[in-house]
Design an enzyme around this catalytic site. Sequence first.
Site, PDB file in Angstrom:
ATOM      1  CB  THR A 180      57.426 -50.970 -30.473  1.00 44.13           C
ATOM      2  OG1 THR A 180      57.541 -51.626 -29.203  1.00 44.13           O
ATOM      3  CG2 THR A 180      58.108 -49.625 -30.394  1.00 44.13           C
ATOM      4  CD  GLU A 327      61.103 -47.422 -31.745  1.00 43.89           C
ATOM      5  OE1 GLU A 327      60.704 -47.492 -32.933  1.00 43.89           O
ATOM      6  OE2 GLU A 327      61.294 -48.429 -31.035  1.00 43.89           O
ATOM      7  CE  LYS A 436      74.197 -62.732 -32.866  1.00 46.07           C
ATOM      8  NZ  LYS A 436      72.998 -63.457 -32.917  1.00 46.07           N
ATOM      9  CD1 TRP A 441      79.031 -59.815 -37.525  1.00 49.29           C
ATOM     10  CD2 TRP A 441      76.924 -60.090 -36.843  1.00 49.29           C
ATOM     11  NE1 TRP A 441      78.975 -59.499 -36.185  1.00 49.29           N
ATOM     12  CE2 TRP A 441      77.695 -59.660 -35.739  1.00 49.29           C
ATOM     13  CE3 TRP A 441      75.556 -60.332 -36.653  1.00 49.29           C
ATOM     14  CZ2 TRP A 441      77.148 -59.467 -34.476  1.00 49.29           C
ATOM     15  CZ3 TRP A 441      75.021 -60.134 -35.393  1.00 49.29           C
ATOM     16  CH2 TRP A 441      75.811 -59.716 -34.314  1.00 49.29           C
TER      17      TRP A 441
HETATM   18  P1  ADP Z   1      57.816 -53.167 -35.290  1.00 46.93           P
HETATM   19  O1  ADP Z   1      59.066 -52.868 -34.506  1.00 46.93           O
HETATM   20  O2  ADP Z   1      56.652 -53.416 -34.466  1.00 46.93           O
HETATM   21  O3  ADP Z   1      58.014 -54.129 -36.415  1.00 46.93           O
HETATM   22  P2  ADP Z   1      58.144 -50.719 -36.677  1.00 46.93           P
HETATM   23  O4  ADP Z   1      57.463 -50.473 -37.966  1.00 46.93           O
HETATM   24  O5  ADP Z   1      58.321 -49.593 -35.761  1.00 46.93           O
HETATM   25  O6  ADP Z   1      57.355 -51.837 -35.994  1.00 46.93           O
HETATM   26  O7  ADP Z   1      59.552 -51.395 -36.986  1.00 46.93           O
HETATM   27  C1  ADP Z   1      60.627 -50.602 -37.392  1.00 46.93           C
HETATM   28  C2  ADP Z   1      61.715 -51.491 -37.899  1.00 46.93           C
HETATM   29  O8  ADP Z   1      61.305 -52.131 -39.093  1.00 46.93           O
HETATM   30  C3  ADP Z   1      62.969 -50.762 -38.262  1.00 46.93           C
HETATM   31  O9  ADP Z   1      63.772 -50.493 -37.148  1.00 46.93           O
HETATM   32  C4  ADP Z   1      63.614 -51.749 -39.230  1.00 46.93           C
HETATM   33  O10 ADP Z   1      64.250 -52.802 -38.541  1.00 46.93           O
HETATM   34  C5  ADP Z   1      62.419 -52.320 -39.948  1.00 46.93           C
HETATM   35  N1  ADP Z   1      62.184 -51.620 -41.209  1.00 46.93           N
HETATM   36  C6  ADP Z   1      61.342 -50.607 -41.462  1.00 46.93           C
HETATM   37  N2  ADP Z   1      61.369 -50.249 -42.755  1.00 46.93           N
HETATM   38  C7  ADP Z   1      62.282 -51.048 -43.360  1.00 46.93           C
HETATM   39  C8  ADP Z   1      62.786 -51.167 -44.691  1.00 46.93           C
HETATM   40  N3  ADP Z   1      62.344 -50.412 -45.672  1.00 46.93           N
HETATM   41  N4  ADP Z   1      63.736 -52.101 -44.921  1.00 46.93           N
HETATM   42  C9  ADP Z   1      64.186 -52.894 -43.935  1.00 46.93           C
HETATM   43  N5  ADP Z   1      63.757 -52.839 -42.666  1.00 46.93           N
HETATM   44  C10 ADP Z   1      62.813 -51.923 -42.374  1.00 46.93           C
END
Ligand code: ADP
Length: 537
Positions: A180, A327, A436, A441
């Site tokens: 990640t 993940e 917050k 929120w």
């Molecule tokens: P990083 O954590 O390095 O940014 P990831 O691509 O694994 O890389 O991140 C996943 C996260 O990105 C998700 O848990 C979510 O928070 C966000 N995410 C992914 N796709 C979307 C989407 N279409 N809309 C909003 N948030 C998104």
Amino acid sequence: MTMRYDLLAHRILERAAVQFPRKQIITRVGEGVHRYTYADLFVRTARLGNALRELGIGAGDRVGTFAWNNYRHLEAYFAPPTIGAVVHTINIRLAPDDMAYIINHAGDKVLLIDPDLVPLIAAIADRLTTVRHFVILGEPEAAAATLPGAISYEAMLAGAAPEYRPAPVDEYTTMGLCYTSATTGLPKAVAYSHRAVYLHSMASAAVDVLALSERDRVMAIVPMFHANCWGLPYTSTLVGADQIFPGTRPDPRVICELVANEGVTFSAGVPTIWIGVLDYLQRSGVEYDLSSLRQIISGGSALPLAVLQAYRDRLGVEMIHAYGMTEAAPLISVNRRRSWLDDRSEAERLNLRAKQGVIAPGIEMQLVDENGAIIDWDGEQRGELWFRGPWVADEYVNDERSGETFSDGWYHSGDIAAIDADGYIQIVDRVKDMVKSGGEWISSVDLESAIMAHPDVLEAAVIAIPHPQWQERPLACVVPRSATSTPLTRDLILDFIQPNFARWWLPDDVVFIDEIPKTSVGKFDKKALRERFESHR
Ligand code: ADP
């Protein structure tokens, strides 16, 4: 009983070699393109597997890639898994400390490096404790002297046996590793099994998911080091689609040219890419024929409705919202309209498309409150999304932090969402990005999306800043479009979004900046913004 047939990643390539030998793989190189076929890919992958064996790579060994989206990187997606080893795609934009950490943590024995990226590895080479061979992805002359003992990829392949000899592995064997991009703390490792990647590809291709076909010409803009390139190299190979790789440092001009020249039908990337392409088209005034584009998948962060609308209205291109994470290999959901929603009004259908969509077959989800109680899917109540399924991780590899994220048989995403009665996910925010305010929120995503609908706004990010009375309050960071005639002001922005929100949701202030800092995978870097505006009052 049915026969035992292990779902192995290289069976995807075997199928392409038999079924689609003449379909094409195209990579932008300089101002031209390199072309070859799945038949070529198959033979070169076999050679790469044998060459890696010669370097001492065997079952379970890690092979790191440090490269742009190109055909050699695709070969590296398949060859290590074929010989029972693991492909580890390294994010080329990480800070040097994080880079060294993940290479050592993974225990990479061989690194496959694009020539122009060699200096980044050379700078940390003396801290790499497990790497035995540096292979430069190019001709012998590209294996520059900057890395002592570096091997030329092409020379290595030319000298390797061409026989295809897959290792006997079972489907639960690890074949891939991806970290990640760690916005807080050290990156965390996620391992993929052969089975996970195979099933992820089958599910992704389905009509109600990514709807990928042999007829498609797929161009992934999402980097091959970001969340498995959203699985697209594997899924495209499975269905036999032509693949177009944008190569080194693709910019909006390159993206538009490739779409126009190569007839790209399907592309995918984070919203900032698509915002950049739109801005380039407007500023340059160059007309490209983008009519081949059937769909653009936008994922990785929330897609502002205004961007989706602009693609539809100005370019006639459908943008589809998808959601996932490293993940989950990464696909969780895609926004396809269920049949029973066809009779919704135009406005309702548009709003629906801004949501993150419906889960792919195979994925299960739950919406859970702070106490772990399950929340109803009524489109109103918010909670954390939990997932499980055949391609969802059950741990971070060798990481004490696993327990915080994986428990009770579910992956706890850290994403706050509502799910409506039709099963559509709407992400409200990442837990750590929510504002917050006085015990309530505020969703930074909703505010950003509303601000980015303003025609003179290029990008907007909303962050929490500390407040003595309310604990936190929202601050909007806005990048004006370069060609705006009337200068944007705080009041213009607040007046524009005010009808959509309760008063206490409105940002306390609006700051205008030249650029929103981006993370290593091109998302708004809110951590950097929070640090910059920590003492803003
Ligand atoms: P990083 O954590 O390095 O940014 P990831 O691509 O694994 O890389 O991140 C996943 C996260 O990105 C998700 O848990 C979510 O928070 C966000 N995410 C992914 N796709 C979307 C989407 N279409 N809309 C909003 N948030 C998104």
